[in-house]
Write an enzyme that holds these catalytic residues in place. Structure first.
Site, PDB file in Angstrom:
ATOM      1  N   ASP A  59     -15.997  -3.626  -5.757  1.00 46.35           N
ATOM      2  CA  ASP A  59     -15.352  -4.905  -5.492  1.00 46.35           C
ATOM      3  C   ASP A  59     -16.018  -5.501  -4.263  1.00 46.35           C
ATOM      4  O   ASP A  59     -17.064  -5.035  -3.838  1.00 46.35           O
ATOM      5  CB  ASP A  59     -13.833  -4.747  -5.297  1.00 46.35           C
ATOM      6  CG  ASP A  59     -13.490  -3.678  -4.282  1.00 46.35           C
ATOM      7  OD1 ASP A  59     -14.326  -3.426  -3.390  1.00 46.35           O
ATOM      8  OD2 ASP A  59     -12.408  -3.100  -4.379  1.00 46.35           O
ATOM      9  N   ARG A  95      -7.638  -0.884  -8.212  1.00 46.20           N
ATOM     10  CA  ARG A  95      -8.304   0.346  -7.838  1.00 46.20           C
ATOM     11  C   ARG A  95      -7.344   1.461  -7.448  1.00 46.20           C
ATOM     12  O   ARG A  95      -7.604   2.642  -7.650  1.00 46.20           O
ATOM     13  CB  ARG A  95      -9.196   0.014  -6.654  1.00 46.20           C
ATOM     14  CG  ARG A  95     -10.509   0.639  -6.727  1.00 46.20           C
ATOM     15  CD  ARG A  95     -11.290   0.422  -5.475  1.00 46.20           C
ATOM     16  NE  ARG A  95     -12.304   1.446  -5.433  1.00 46.20           N
ATOM     17  CZ  ARG A  95     -12.088   2.661  -5.025  1.00 46.20           C
ATOM     18  NH1 ARG A  95     -10.914   3.011  -4.569  1.00 46.20           N
ATOM     19  NH2 ARG A  95     -13.060   3.548  -5.072  1.00 46.20           N
ATOM     20  N   ASP A 152      -7.797  -3.952   7.090  1.00 45.66           N
ATOM     21  CA  ASP A 152      -7.107  -5.050   6.382  1.00 45.66           C
ATOM     22  C   ASP A 152      -6.692  -6.180   7.332  1.00 45.66           C
ATOM     23  O   ASP A 152      -6.460  -7.293   6.898  1.00 45.66           O
ATOM     24  CB  ASP A 152      -5.856  -4.527   5.670  1.00 45.66           C
ATOM     25  CG  ASP A 152      -6.175  -3.397   4.731  1.00 45.66           C
ATOM     26  OD1 ASP A 152      -6.094  -3.585   3.521  1.00 45.66           O
ATOM     27  OD2 ASP A 152      -6.531  -2.307   5.222  1.00 45.66           O
ATOM     28  N   ASN A 177       0.807  -1.217   0.000  1.00 44.52           N
ATOM     29  CA  ASN A 177       0.000   0.000   0.000  1.00 44.52           C
ATOM     30  C   ASN A 177       0.841   1.268   0.000  1.00 44.52           C
ATOM     31  O   ASN A 177       0.315   2.365  -0.169  1.00 44.52           O
ATOM     32  CB  ASN A 177      -0.977   0.003   1.183  1.00 44.52           C
ATOM     33  CG  ASN A 177      -2.144  -0.941   0.929  1.00 44.52           C
ATOM     34  OD1 ASN A 177      -2.263  -1.507  -0.157  1.00 44.52           O
ATOM     35  ND2 ASN A 177      -2.991  -1.122   1.933  1.00 44.52           N
TER      36      ASN A 177
HETATM   37  C1  UD1 Z   1      -6.555   2.055   1.339  1.00 42.99           C
HETATM   38  C2  UD1 Z   1      -5.861   0.711   1.244  1.00 42.99           C
HETATM   39  C3  UD1 Z   1      -6.780  -0.409   1.724  1.00 42.99           C
HETATM   40  C4  UD1 Z   1      -7.263  -0.095   3.117  1.00 42.99           C
HETATM   41  C5  UD1 Z   1      -7.909   1.296   3.166  1.00 42.99           C
HETATM   42  C6  UD1 Z   1      -8.330   1.729   4.550  1.00 42.99           C
HETATM   43  C7  UD1 Z   1      -4.360   0.963  -0.634  1.00 42.99           C
HETATM   44  C8  UD1 Z   1      -4.025   0.532  -2.018  1.00 42.99           C
HETATM   45  N1  UD1 Z   1      -5.494   0.461  -0.144  1.00 42.99           N
HETATM   46  O1  UD1 Z   1      -7.677   2.026   0.446  1.00 42.99           O
HETATM   47  O2  UD1 Z   1      -6.039  -1.635   1.721  1.00 42.99           O
HETATM   48  O3  UD1 Z   1      -8.214  -1.073   3.503  1.00 42.99           O
HETATM   49  O4  UD1 Z   1      -6.972   2.276   2.669  1.00 42.99           O
HETATM   50  O5  UD1 Z   1      -7.265   1.672   5.429  1.00 42.99           O
HETATM   51  O6  UD1 Z   1      -3.633   1.687   0.003  1.00 42.99           O
HETATM   52  N2  UD1 Z   1     -14.334   6.982   0.666  1.00 42.99           N
HETATM   53  C9  UD1 Z   1     -15.328   7.794   0.157  1.00 42.99           C
HETATM   54  N3  UD1 Z   1     -15.018   8.684  -0.814  1.00 42.99           N
HETATM   55  C10 UD1 Z   1     -13.750   8.800  -1.314  1.00 42.99           C
HETATM   56  C11 UD1 Z   1     -12.737   7.971  -0.803  1.00 42.99           C
HETATM   57  C12 UD1 Z   1     -13.062   7.055   0.185  1.00 42.99           C
HETATM   58  O7  UD1 Z   1     -16.479   7.728   0.592  1.00 42.99           O
HETATM   59  O8  UD1 Z   1     -13.530   9.640  -2.197  1.00 42.99           O
HETATM   60  C13 UD1 Z   1     -14.670   6.017   1.738  1.00 42.99           C
HETATM   61  C14 UD1 Z   1     -14.471   4.581   1.307  1.00 42.99           C
HETATM   62  O9  UD1 Z   1     -15.601   4.083   0.633  1.00 42.99           O
HETATM   63  C15 UD1 Z   1     -14.258   3.899   2.635  1.00 42.99           C
HETATM   64  C16 UD1 Z   1     -13.479   4.939   3.434  1.00 42.99           C
HETATM   65  O10 UD1 Z   1     -13.737   6.185   2.794  1.00 42.99           O
HETATM   66  O11 UD1 Z   1     -15.480   3.645   3.276  1.00 42.99           O
HETATM   67  C17 UD1 Z   1     -11.991   4.710   3.531  1.00 42.99           C
HETATM   68  O12 UD1 Z   1     -11.439   4.517   2.261  1.00 42.99           O
HETATM   69  P1  UD1 Z   1      -9.941   4.933   1.917  1.00 42.99           P
HETATM   70  O13 UD1 Z   1      -9.209   5.239   3.180  1.00 42.99           O
HETATM   71  O14 UD1 Z   1      -9.966   5.949   0.852  1.00 42.99           O
HETATM   72  O15 UD1 Z   1      -9.342   3.569   1.344  1.00 42.99           O
HETATM   73  P2  UD1 Z   1      -8.437   3.378   0.069  1.00 42.99           P
HETATM   74  O16 UD1 Z   1      -7.444   4.480  -0.044  1.00 42.99           O
HETATM   75  O17 UD1 Z   1      -9.296   3.074  -1.103  1.00 42.99           O
END
Ligand code: UD1
Length: 420
Positions: free
Chosen positions: A120, A96, A308, A27
């Site tokens: 997903d 993603r 995770d 990550n």
């Molecule tokens: C990253 C990690 C993933 C981990 C997650 C949370 C990577 C490649 N992946 O995913 O393994 O599980 O952090 O620690 O680093 N959200 C919104 N709008 C947005 C962005 C996010 O509503 O624009 C929500 C998501 O749906 C989720 C939450 O915010 O419910 C957290 O997501 P986020 O921290 O952004 O996760 P990722 O960066 O996708």
């Protein structure tokens, strides 16, 4: 090989012992690779894990015109003067995390065309926060035919308060703000160690980022960045997976290169469950008698227990003494692996974003399917404490996030075999 192919056979294993090297963090490295878009020249990344996600990100950078070569755990990335600012659907769909090229492309090239990521097993994952925060720096977006088209003549620093400490949105914003004019403040920023790693690489490139790793990050934009040589931090989720294996099997193992300070809350939880874990000069030492006590678990943004880790912890709770209530606060969905654990005899009930896990002495090996990386890892952990044979299909998912997974497990005494 697709993620859905490949199988692993796991048999009951006890008394793990030895040392296991922990690879660089998936990550983190994916975002560090995206950050090379920000400066022309030759970048060098060390401690890069050999994962299909890394190959996919390399393919994405290559499609944009960068040249990526690997030698052992070192990745060299040549970023030419002209690149194609586009992330095709085929690659974004596969991974993603490709969305993190958006910030660097807008900041450096002034335009980006990135496919909208789909859903997903975590449920629908929106990118609204990514777009809104980049808009506040001055980017403009339109969307058509499944693509987001972004433009920015010159980004301008501003104050951004994130609705939620999203990891990806913080990273996109950070990588855009380093080249914006003036100062950007990100409040309610994600505090994950991977964010601090990205900021430390950006600072070596000449950026001025202060406060990464805390919930307020301040970025003073600079006109230009230079190429960098950087070493990726260790993967705390890979480390957690080996801790879970030791937890259920019992034994004594050292995780070489792991950082206990990145896993404080997890180590506390595993201590409550009966494991002994401490930092050593080489990494992290862990010991378990294989008899675990249940505990309640609630996932939270860092420094809380990471989402995770959750499938691994649920697998541990299935064979722990007592009842554990598990609450998911980050993602909806992400429960598909639970029905697979139930097929192995686990006593788990789910209600909304809660799961109640009643521990039993041993699971019963069965054919099961891995729906994603961590689900696959949880099934391996379960297989270690299941009578007979656990046949996990979809094991290709594990290669997205684990380097030589079955080999490393075998080295410390897990009875696991890979089938085509
Ligand atoms: C990253 C990690 C993933 C981990 C997650 C949370 C990577 C490649 N992946 O995913 O393994 O599980 O952090 O620690 O680093 N959200 C919104 N709008 C947005 C962005 C996010 O509503 O624009 C929500 C998501 O749906 C989720 C939450 O915010 O419910 C957290 O997501 P986020 O921290 O952004 O996760 P990722 O960066 O996708």
């Amino acid at each position: 090989m697709s993620s859905d192919s490949g199988r692993l056979v796991v048999r009951p294993s006890e008394g793990l012992h030895g040392e296991v090297p922990i690879a660089g963090a998936k990550n983190s490295v994916l975002k560090l690779m995206a950050a090379t878009v920000l400066a022309e020249g030759t970048h060098v990344l060390h401690n890069v894990p050999d994962l299909t996600d890394v190959t996919d990100m390399a393919e994405l950078l290559s499609a944009m015109g960068l040249v990526v070569t690997r030698e052992g755990a070192t990745l060299t990335i040549e970023r030419p003067a002209d690149i194609v600012p586009e992330a095709p659907y085929e690659l974004v769909e596969r991974m993603r995390a490709s969305i993190v090229v958006l910030g660097p492309l807008l900041a450096k090239v002034g335009e980006a065309r990135v496919a909208v990521p789909g859903g997903d097993d975590f449920g629908h994952r929106p990118i609204d926060m990514h777009l809104a925060s980049l808009e506040s720096l001055g980017a403009r977006f339109t969307s058509s035919h499944g693509f987001i088209q972004g433009r920015a003549d010159q980004l301008h620093g501003t104050s951004v308060v994130l609705d939620f400490p999203s990891v990806g949105a913080t990273e996109n914003l950070l990588m855009a703000a380093v080249l914006a004019k003036g100062t950007t403040t990100i409040d309610n920023a994600a505090r994950e160690p991977e964010i601090a790693d990205l900021a430390s690489m950006l600072n070596r490139m000449g950026a001025q980022v202060v406060g990464a790793g805390s919930s307020t990050i301040e970025i003073e934009g600079v006109a230009e960045l230079t190429p960098v040589e950087h070493t990726v931090i260790p993967d705390r989720i890979e480390a957690a997976t080996f801790l879970a294996a030791v937890g259920v099997a019992g034994g004594e193992v050292t995780l070489l290169g792991a950082r206990a300070d990145h896993m404080d809350m997890l180590i506390q939880k595993l201590g409550t469950m009966g494991m002994r874990i401490s930092p050593t000069p080489e990494g992290v030492w862990a010991m378990s008698k294989g008899e675990l006590r249940s505990t309640d678990i609630s996932t939270l943004p860092y420094p809380g227990v990471a989402t995770d880790y959750k499938p691994l912890l649920v697998a541990m709770l299935t064979v722990a003494d007592g009842i554990g209530i598990v609450t998911e606060n980050i993602f909806g969905g992400r429960f598909r692996y639970i029905s697979e654990l139930v097929r192995m005899g686990a006593d788990i009930r789910t209600e909304g974003h809660h799961a109640v896990v009643r521990g039993i002495p041993a699971l019963s090996g069965a054919p099961v399917r891995a729906s994603d990386i961590r689900a696959g890892a949880a099934l391996v952990i379960a297989g270690i404490r299941a009578e007979g044979e656990t046949l996990i299909s979809g094991a290709g998912h594990l290669d997205r996030g684990y380097e030589r997974f079955d080999e490393k497990l075998r080295d410390i005494g897990v009875d696991v075999t890979r089938l085509p």
